[in-house]
Design a protein around this motif. Structure first.
Motif, PDB file in Angstrom:
ATOM      1  N   LEU A 284       0.840  -1.195   0.000  1.00 36.70           N
ATOM      2  CA  LEU A 284       0.000   0.000   0.000  1.00 36.70           C
ATOM      3  C   LEU A 284       0.875   1.245   0.000  1.00 36.70           C
ATOM      4  O   LEU A 284       2.058   1.183   0.364  1.00 36.70           O
ATOM      5  CB  LEU A 284      -0.920  -0.009   1.218  1.00 36.70           C
ATOM      6  CG  LEU A 284      -2.019  -1.070   1.213  1.00 36.70           C
ATOM      7  CD1 LEU A 284      -2.779  -1.049   2.529  1.00 36.70           C
ATOM      8  CD2 LEU A 284      -2.970  -0.870   0.041  1.00 36.70           C
ATOM      9  N   PRO A 285       0.317   2.388  -0.377  1.00 38.07           N
ATOM     10  CA  PRO A 285       1.116   3.611  -0.415  1.00 38.07           C
ATOM     11  C   PRO A 285       1.596   4.004   0.978  1.00 38.07           C
ATOM     12  O   PRO A 285       0.952   3.679   1.992  1.00 38.07           O
ATOM     13  CB  PRO A 285       0.128   4.662  -0.946  1.00 38.07           C
ATOM     14  CG  PRO A 285      -0.975   3.902  -1.567  1.00 38.07           C
ATOM     15  CD  PRO A 285      -1.063   2.599  -0.840  1.00 38.07           C
ATOM     16  N   PRO A 286       2.733   4.691   1.072  1.00 39.08           N
ATOM     17  CA  PRO A 286       3.182   5.206   2.369  1.00 39.08           C
ATOM     18  C   PRO A 286       2.082   6.012   3.046  1.00 39.08           C
ATOM     19  O   PRO A 286       1.321   6.732   2.384  1.00 39.08           O
ATOM     20  CB  PRO A 286       4.369   6.104   1.990  1.00 39.08           C
ATOM     21  CG  PRO A 286       4.872   5.526   0.702  1.00 39.08           C
ATOM     22  CD  PRO A 286       3.651   5.034  -0.023  1.00 39.08           C
ATOM     23  N   ALA A 287       1.995   5.869   4.372  1.00 41.72           N
ATOM     24  CA  ALA A 287       0.889   6.474   5.121  1.00 41.72           C
ATOM     25  C   ALA A 287       1.423   7.403   6.209  1.00 41.72           C
ATOM     26  O   ALA A 287       2.289   7.008   7.000  1.00 41.72           O
ATOM     27  CB  ALA A 287       0.016   5.395   5.742  1.00 41.72           C
ATOM     28  N   LEU A 288       0.896   8.608   6.220  1.00 40.75           N
ATOM     29  CA  LEU A 288       1.076   9.523   7.343  1.00 40.75           C
ATOM     30  C   LEU A 288      -0.210   9.478   8.147  1.00 40.75           C
ATOM     31  O   LEU A 288      -1.282   9.833   7.637  1.00 40.75           O
ATOM     32  CB  LEU A 288       1.348  10.942   6.860  1.00 40.75           C
ATOM     33  CG  LEU A 288       1.414  12.029   7.949  1.00 40.75           C
ATOM     34  CD1 LEU A 288       2.594  11.795   8.890  1.00 40.75           C
ATOM     35  CD2 LEU A 288       1.498  13.423   7.325  1.00 40.75           C
ATOM     36  N   ILE A 289      -0.128   9.018   9.389  1.00 39.95           N
ATOM     37  CA  ILE A 289      -1.312   8.862  10.229  1.00 39.95           C
ATOM     38  C   ILE A 289      -1.182   9.793  11.429  1.00 39.95           C
ATOM     39  O   ILE A 289      -0.177   9.776  12.140  1.00 39.95           O
ATOM     40  CB  ILE A 289      -1.487   7.410  10.683  1.00 39.95           C
ATOM     41  CG1 ILE A 289      -1.662   6.504   9.452  1.00 39.95           C
ATOM     42  CG2 ILE A 289      -2.674   7.276  11.636  1.00 39.95           C
ATOM     43  CD1 ILE A 289      -1.831   5.030   9.786  1.00 39.95           C
ATOM     44  N   VAL A 307      -0.564  -1.919  12.330  1.00 36.04           N
ATOM     45  CA  VAL A 307      -0.780  -3.050  11.426  1.00 36.04           C
ATOM     46  C   VAL A 307      -0.214  -2.765  10.033  1.00 36.04           C
ATOM     47  O   VAL A 307       0.276  -3.677   9.355  1.00 36.04           O
ATOM     48  CB  VAL A 307      -2.274  -3.453  11.345  1.00 36.04           C
ATOM     49  CG1 VAL A 307      -2.787  -3.914  12.696  1.00 36.04           C
ATOM     50  CG2 VAL A 307      -3.135  -2.343  10.789  1.00 36.04           C
ATOM     51  N   LEU A 308      -0.259  -1.517   9.601  1.00 41.76           N
ATOM     52  CA  LEU A 308       0.361  -1.178   8.313  1.00 41.76           C
ATOM     53  C   LEU A 308       1.870  -1.383   8.383  1.00 41.76           C
ATOM     54  O   LEU A 308       2.488  -1.941   7.457  1.00 41.76           O
ATOM     55  CB  LEU A 308       0.049   0.265   7.920  1.00 41.76           C
ATOM     56  CG  LEU A 308      -1.372   0.566   7.438  1.00 41.76           C
ATOM     57  CD1 LEU A 308      -1.490   2.049   7.077  1.00 41.76           C
ATOM     58  CD2 LEU A 308      -1.759  -0.287   6.235  1.00 41.76           C
ATOM     59  N   ALA A 309       2.476  -0.924   9.464  1.00 42.99           N
ATOM     60  CA  ALA A 309       3.923  -1.096   9.614  1.00 42.99           C
ATOM     61  C   ALA A 309       4.302  -2.576   9.619  1.00 42.99           C
ATOM     62  O   ALA A 309       5.295  -2.974   8.999  1.00 42.99           O
ATOM     63  CB  ALA A 309       4.392  -0.405  10.886  1.00 42.99           C
TER      64      ALA A 309
END
Length: 347
Positions: A284-289, A307-309
């Motif tokens: 998935l695309p890199p995420a800034l949360i 969970v993304l990490a």
């Protein structure tokens, strides 16, 4: 003469004062009653304190959601935030619908990095106008071209209408690179709350459908990533810790969720509704949360970052201290800080 004046006053009261009185009580019902506990307010920064004091609690959503769309359309813009061009369009949406979008172009010349921004509102309220001021701020602070999307809302159009609209907007942008002066580096998808849910979901859909629309980053501000509060309190303690007193409430979230799924609770684990339930979160695309310290949704944001990490996705997570949910739209100082983080994250 006295009789004439008496009847004149009666007529004035009937025709003028009575309607205004009725409208006043309707407005109060629409706004809801703020719930602010002094001991809780002391934990917030000044902007967040004022927001909580002057805002209605979402616990009142059952009685006021019919009026929200009307009152939100009165949300003022900030004309001091100048952009190069603002253009309203209606594009082809799913199933023959027309999907309103608003395109904000920076003052500087293109080509541009293009962001699709999806507004908050628990899937039941919000429109192009409610996110106008924020969109202008994003353009000014980042230099991105920003497209905001007025996706269909529950209860008139329950799940998956909002998801379908969000994905349709992404594919429309992909099909119009020349008119958008798109730089081809990939689209940013972003949003707050329910809008962040849509950004996360279409990031997964674009991967699964092998869409030509490349998403370069997903910016998720206090995202809804799982089922709402009643069944989720064990998984996400922040639902109970901040169940009331900070505008967004546990009861309010339940009511929004029920409207969004049209009371069809068999849908609650559908990954298009709860992206954290997706079996495969790789590639998935890199995420800034971004999470807020005093937000019922805080723990969902933290968990989704985790969970993304673990799935190998590049993730950067920040928590904004002493603020509530709604910081992007309602707390300018917090939003400015988040936009600084965006500029560092988006290459």
């Amino acid at each position: 003469m006295n009789k004439f004046l008496k009847w004149l006053f009666v007529g004035f009261a009937t025709l003028v004062l009575l309607p205004f009185t009725v409208l006043f009580f309707i407005f109060r019902k629409a706004k809801g009653v703020p719930i602010a506990h002094p001991e809780q307010l002391e934990n917030l920064n000044d902007d967040a304190k004022e927001y909580v004091k002057t805002s209605g609690s979402t616990t009142d959503i059952g009685s006021r959601y019919k009026y929200i769309r009307v009152t939100d359309k009165l949300t003022p813009v900030r004309p001091s935030v100048h952009v190069g061009l603002v253009e309203d369009k209606k594009i082809a949406g799913p199933k023959g619908t027309q999907l309103p979008i608003r395109i904000y172009t920076p003052i500087k010349d293109g080509p541009y990095k293009v962001m699709l921004y999806f507004h908050d509102g628990g899937f039941i309220n919000g429109n192009l106008q409610t996110t106008d001021a924020l969109a202008r701020d994003i353009v000014e602070e980042t230099g991105f071209k920003v497209i905001t999307v007025e996706y269909r809302l529950a209860p008139d159009a329950p799940f998956p209408a909002a998801v379908e609209d969000a994905f349709a907007a992404l594919e429309w942008a992909q099909a119009h690179p020349a008119s958008l002066e798109y730089d081809g580096s990939g689209f940013i998808v972003a949003g707050e709350g329910s809008g962040a849910n849509l950004a996360a979901v279409i990031s997964i859909l674009a991967r699964d459908k092998q869409s030509e629309a490349k998403i370069s980053e997903q910016l998720l501000f206090s995202p809804i990533t799982d089922i709402f509060s009643r069944d989720a309190s064990v998984l996400y303690p922040s639902f109970d810790i901040f169940d009331e007193g900070f505008v967004l409430t546990k009861d309010g979230l339940d009511k929004m969720f029920s409207l969004y799924i049209a009371d069809n609770y068999e849908l609650k684990y559908n990954p298009l509704l709860a992206p954290i339930r997706t079996k495969d979160l790789t590639n998935l695309p890199p995420a800034l949360i971004i999470s807020a310290q005093f937000d019922p949704l805080r723990d969902q944001a933290r968990k989704y970052a985790d969970v993304l990490a673990k799935a190998g996705v590049t993730v950067e997570h920040h928590e904004i201290e002493r603020v509530t949910h709604g910081y992007m739209a309602h707390l300018p100082n917090a939003a400015a800080h988040v936009l600084q983080l965006v500029n560092k994250f988006v290459k």
